[in-house]
Design a protein around this motif. Sequence first.
Motif, PDB file in Angstrom:
ATOM      1  N   ARG A 192       0.844  -1.194   0.107  1.00  0.00           N
ATOM      2  CA  ARG A 192       0.117   0.091   0.069  1.00  0.00           C
ATOM      3  C   ARG A 192       0.717   1.144   0.077  1.00  0.00           C
ATOM      4  O   ARG A 192       0.690   2.101  -0.848  1.00  0.00           O
ATOM      5  N   ASN A 247       1.097   3.724  -3.201  1.00  0.00           N
ATOM      6  CA  ASN A 247       0.589   4.754  -2.803  1.00  0.00           C
ATOM      7  C   ASN A 247      -1.060   4.624  -3.246  1.00  0.00           C
ATOM      8  O   ASN A 247      -1.793   5.469  -3.746  1.00  0.00           O
ATOM      9  N   LEU A 248      -1.562   3.315  -2.746  1.00  0.00           N
ATOM     10  CA  LEU A 248      -2.937   3.224  -2.679  1.00  0.00           C
ATOM     11  C   LEU A 248      -3.845   3.064  -1.508  1.00  0.00           C
ATOM     12  O   LEU A 248      -2.967   2.969  -0.453  1.00  0.00           O
ATOM     13  N   THR A 249      -4.785   3.076  -1.384  1.00  0.00           N
ATOM     14  CA  THR A 249      -5.672   2.744  -0.181  1.00  0.00           C
ATOM     15  C   THR A 249      -5.674   1.427   0.114  1.00  0.00           C
ATOM     16  O   THR A 249      -5.387   0.298  -0.593  1.00  0.00           O
ATOM     17  N   SER A 250      -6.096   1.093   1.410  1.00  0.00           N
ATOM     18  CA  SER A 250      -6.237  -0.380   1.945  1.00  0.00           C
ATOM     19  C   SER A 250      -7.164  -1.055   0.994  1.00  0.00           C
ATOM     20  O   SER A 250      -7.104  -2.211   0.600  1.00  0.00           O
TER      21      SER A 250
END
Length: 172
Positions: free
Chosen positions: A83, A87-90
Amino acid sequence: MRSADAPSQTPPTPPPSPPAQDPGGLQAFAVLLRHMNAEFNRITQEFAQAQGLHPTDVQALIAILDADQDDAEPGPMTPGRLRKRMNLTSGAVTACLDRLESAGHIHRVRAEDDRRVVHLHYAQAGRTAARDYFRPLADATDTARRRFTDDELATVVRFLAEMNRQLDLVRR
């Protein structure tokens, strides 16, 4: 660079030549690096399409594959580390991992010392699919590599390592 069942793509454009007035200058590097990046992106998108994946899924596969080589945090990839890396959301990471697992590219394994920790591993079926698809790229890389001396290759490796270090600093 495509599998037999992948849709036919237009052939890649030939790489640009470095500017004659300054072949080692910043502009020459920028042009050549952009072209190489565009080709890598094209190949990645074609692989994703052939495998029924999103291009983000392929980036996750690369991060999982290269996790042990990460100088900052070596070891098996975890969903939390992925994550941060991407740079992503859960939720986006969970959806990505669900797609990759259902497609047979990865498997999740709970750590033996802490069952709350999940390690992500590249599944053998995924490795085989990637190896078969990317074999032409590996062959092209080897062909290019053989055109340089060991000393020249050491310089190229140093440059690429430093480029990656600088990109990591820019990202942070």
